[in-house]
Design a protein around this motif. Structure first.
Motif, PDB file in Angstrom:
ATOM      1  N   GLU A 119       0.322  -1.044  -0.283  1.00  0.00           N
ATOM      2  CA  GLU A 119       0.336   0.054  -0.381  1.00  0.00           C
ATOM      3  C   GLU A 119       1.205   1.180   0.213  1.00  0.00           C
ATOM      4  OE1 GLU A 119      -3.169   0.764   3.147  1.00  0.00           O
ATOM      5  OE2 GLU A 119      -4.540  -1.329   2.386  1.00  0.00           O
ATOM      6  N   PHE A 120       1.704   1.328   0.567  1.00  0.00           N
ATOM      7  CA  PHE A 120       2.742   2.124   0.775  1.00  0.00           C
ATOM      8  C   PHE A 120       3.761   2.432  -0.668  1.00  0.00           C
ATOM      9  CE2 PHE A 120       6.861   4.235   1.037  1.00  0.00           C
ATOM     10  CZ  PHE A 120       7.112   5.149   1.672  1.00  0.00           C
ATOM     11  N   ILE A 121       4.000   1.730  -1.232  1.00  0.00           N
ATOM     12  CA  ILE A 121       5.297   2.034  -2.271  1.00  0.00           C
ATOM     13  C   ILE A 121       3.457   2.222  -3.907  1.00  0.00           C
ATOM     14  CG2 ILE A 121       5.657   0.623  -4.595  1.00  0.00           C
ATOM     15  CD1 ILE A 121       7.856   1.284  -1.737  1.00  0.00           C
ATOM     16  N   ARG A 122       2.322   1.532  -3.460  1.00  0.00           N
ATOM     17  CA  ARG A 122       1.445   2.390  -4.370  1.00  0.00           C
ATOM     18  C   ARG A 122       1.090   3.700  -4.440  1.00  0.00           C
ATOM     19  NH1 ARG A 122      -1.098  -2.925  -4.161  1.00  0.00           N
ATOM     20  NH2 ARG A 122      -2.801  -1.663  -1.916  1.00  0.00           N
ATOM     21  N   LYS A 127       1.987   9.305  -6.115  1.00  0.00           N
ATOM     22  CA  LYS A 127       2.630  11.022  -5.317  1.00  0.00           C
ATOM     23  C   LYS A 127       3.095  11.501  -6.646  1.00  0.00           C
ATOM     24  CE  LYS A 127       1.866  10.443  -0.792  1.00  0.00           C
ATOM     25  NZ  LYS A 127       2.747  10.762   0.547  1.00  0.00           N
ATOM     26  N   LYS A 128       3.841  10.245  -7.305  1.00  0.00           N
ATOM     27  CA  LYS A 128       4.709  10.807  -7.790  1.00  0.00           C
ATOM     28  C   LYS A 128       4.010  10.919  -9.668  1.00  0.00           C
ATOM     29  CE  LYS A 128       9.100   8.397  -6.627  1.00  0.00           C
ATOM     30  NZ  LYS A 128       9.191   6.884  -6.589  1.00  0.00           N
TER      31      LYS A 128
END
Length: 132
Positions: A119-122, A127-128
């Protein structure tokens, strides 16, 4: 070290049929299996303490093992507050314990915390992409 794993389960099958994965916990290398969570992989190696309590500093570990509590939070690849019971291990994942994690219930922590490393990576990728 003797494993604390069930190696032949009547429903899940034989463990040796799964792919072995190497990960690091507090600077030491361990093996786990594909689809292991961080919590299950560590528990199989007899590791029970994952962090320290925010206020008392007492050792904390796996409590509910289904994502309802926040006791199993660790730092994964320099991302803190990752729940070990919900996050699958990945090859060469770096997991750290012993740190006092920020309280997930502190009102100063605005927004929702990611429940798993994925979830953090997604959310970081979103954001990017939003900033492009």
């Amino acid at each position: 070290m003797t494993t604390k794993r069930i190696v032949n389960h009547p429903v899940l099958g034989k463990l040796e049929e799964n792919k072995k994965i190497t990960f690091t916990f507090d600077g030491q290398s361990y093996d786990g299996y594909e689809n292991d969570t961080i919590a299950s992989a560590l528990l199989a190696h007899g590791i029970r303490t994952l962090r320290k309590h925010e206020e008392s500093g007492n050792p904390r570990g796996i409590y509910c093992n289904i994502g309802h509590c926040y006791e199993c939070r660790v730092t994964v690849d320099e991302v803190s507050n990752v729940r070990a019971c919900l996050t699958p291990i990945k090859e060469n994942m770096v997991i750290e314990s012993g740190k006092v994690q920020p309280s997930p219930l502190d009102p100063k922590n605005e927004g929702d915390l990611p429940r798993t490393y994925d979830e953090f990576i997604r959310s970081e990728e979103q954001k990017k992409n939003a900033n492009k």
